[in-house]
Design an enzyme around this catalytic site. Structure first.
Site, short mmCIF file in Angstrom:
data_model
loop_
_atom_site.label_atom_id
_atom_site.label_comp_id
_atom_site.label_asym_id
_atom_site.label_seq_id
_atom_site.Cartn_x
_atom_site.Cartn_y
_atom_site.Cartn_z
N TYR A 1 -12.29 -2.85 -3.59
CA TYR A 1 -12.88 -2.82 -2.25
C TYR A 1 -14.41 -2.87 -2.30
CZ TYR A 1 -8.39 -1.95 0.07
OH TYR A 1 -7.11 -2.08 0.57
N GLU B 1 -9.21 -10.08 -8.06
CA GLU B 1 -8.35 -8.91 -7.84
C GLU B 1 -7.20 -8.85 -8.86
OE1 GLU B 1 -7.30 -9.46 -3.74
OE2 GLU B 1 -9.31 -8.99 -3.03
N ASN C 1 -1.98 -0.03 7.12
CA ASN C 1 -1.49 -1.34 7.57
C ASN C 1 -0.63 -2.03 6.52
OD1 ASN C 1 -3.56 -2.06 5.89
ND2 ASN C 1 -4.69 -3.29 7.36
N THR D 1 -5.54 -7.82 10.53
CA THR D 1 -5.91 -6.58 9.82
C THR D 1 -5.59 -5.35 10.65
OG1 THR D 1 -7.69 -7.79 8.70
CG2 THR D 1 -7.83 -5.37 8.72
N HIS E 1 -2.02 -5.37 1.48
CA HIS E 1 -3.26 -6.11 1.21
C HIS E 1 -2.88 -7.47 0.67
CE1 HIS E 1 -7.10 -7.37 -0.48
NE2 HIS E 1 -6.39 -7.75 -1.52
N LYS F 1 0.83 -1.21 0.00
CA LYS F 1 0.00 0.00 0.00
C LYS F 1 0.86 1.26 0.00
CE LYS F 1 -3.95 -2.17 2.39
NZ LYS F 1 -4.83 -2.09 3.58
P1 IDP Z 1 -7.60 -7.28 5.15
O1 IDP Z 1 -6.86 -6.15 4.48
O2 IDP Z 1 -6.84 -7.84 6.33
O3 IDP Z 1 -8.08 -8.34 4.18
P2 IDP Z 1 -10.36 -6.23 5.19
O4 IDP Z 1 -11.38 -6.55 6.21
O5 IDP Z 1 -10.55 -6.77 3.81
O6 IDP Z 1 -8.93 -6.63 5.79
O7 IDP Z 1 -10.29 -4.63 5.10
C1 IDP Z 1 -9.63 -4.00 4.04
C2 IDP Z 1 -8.87 -2.84 4.58
O8 IDP Z 1 -9.79 -1.87 5.07
C3 IDP Z 1 -7.97 -3.16 5.77
O9 IDP Z 1 -6.71 -3.63 5.39
C4 IDP Z 1 -7.90 -1.83 6.50
O10 IDP Z 1 -6.89 -0.99 5.93
C5 IDP Z 1 -9.25 -1.21 6.21
N1 IDP Z 1 -10.19 -1.42 7.32
C6 IDP Z 1 -10.86 -2.57 7.64
N2 IDP Z 1 -11.64 -2.40 8.73
C7 IDP Z 1 -11.46 -1.11 9.11
C8 IDP Z 1 -12.00 -0.31 10.20
O11 IDP Z 1 -12.80 -0.77 11.01
N3 IDP Z 1 -11.55 0.98 10.28
C9 IDP Z 1 -10.66 1.52 9.39
N4 IDP Z 1 -10.13 0.81 8.36
C10 IDP Z 1 -10.53 -0.49 8.22
#
Ligand code: IDP
Length: 134
Positions: free
Chosen positions: A45, A122, A108, A87, A111, A5
């Site tokens: 997304y 994807e 974070n 996550t 992805h 990212k």
């Molecule tokens: P992942 O990246 O571990 O697969 P996902 O649930 O697919 O997690 O979420 C995609 C991205 O959305 C996450 O990597 C994170 O950056 C963001 N995200 C997910 N949940 C939250 C939240 O509750 N608050 C803010 N950002 C979130």
């Protein structure tokens, strides 16, 4: 399908993350740097449409260049997800990518697809067939 990212790129962490994949025995079958377009971000997304963090997620992933990787190997989805860590980096164990390099959910680092079906979907957003090598 992995995306390093915008914060991974701006912090100079791409080499370190790719080194970990290669060291583990995963194979980089495709790799490119690109700026994610709003259209690509919305496809990528789509499962998060309507969630409170969705607008910020789209703004963030389109904010600067990313590195997209097609990664393969034995149980690559499972191996990658374990290497990435939780996550929310606050919950990610030391030794995982997020556990070593991040503290914030919004930044974070990485992805990684959570299933083969999603990986196929994807990959189609970011790569043409010719850009993935055997
Ligand atoms: P992942 O990246 O571990 O697969 P996902 O649930 O697919 O997690 O979420 C995609 C991205 O959305 C996450 O990597 C994170 O950056 C963001 N995200 C997910 N949940 C939250 C939240 O509750 N608050 C803010 N950002 C979130």
């Amino acid at each position: 399908m992995v995306l390093l990212k915008p914060d991974a790129v701006s912090r100079g962490l791409c080499g370190e993350v790719i080194r970990r994949f290669e060291q583990r025995g995963l194979i980089i079958a495709g790799m490119k740097m690109l700026k994610v377009s709003p259209q690509q971000a919305k496809r990528h997304y789509q499962e998060h449409v309507g969630k409170p963090f969705y607008p910020d997620l789209i703004d963030y992933i389109t904010s600067g260049p990313v590195v997209a990787l097609a990664v393969k190997g034995n149980q690559a989805v499972k191996v990658l997800r374990t290497m990435m860590g939780a996550t929310n980096p606050v919950d990610a164990l030391p030794g995982t990518i997020r556990g070593d390099f991040a503290t914030q959910m919004e930044n974070n680092i990485i992805h990684g697809s959570d299933s083969l079906n999603n990986a196929t979907r994807e990959l189609d957003i970011f790569f043409s067939k010719e850009e993935i090598y055997e």
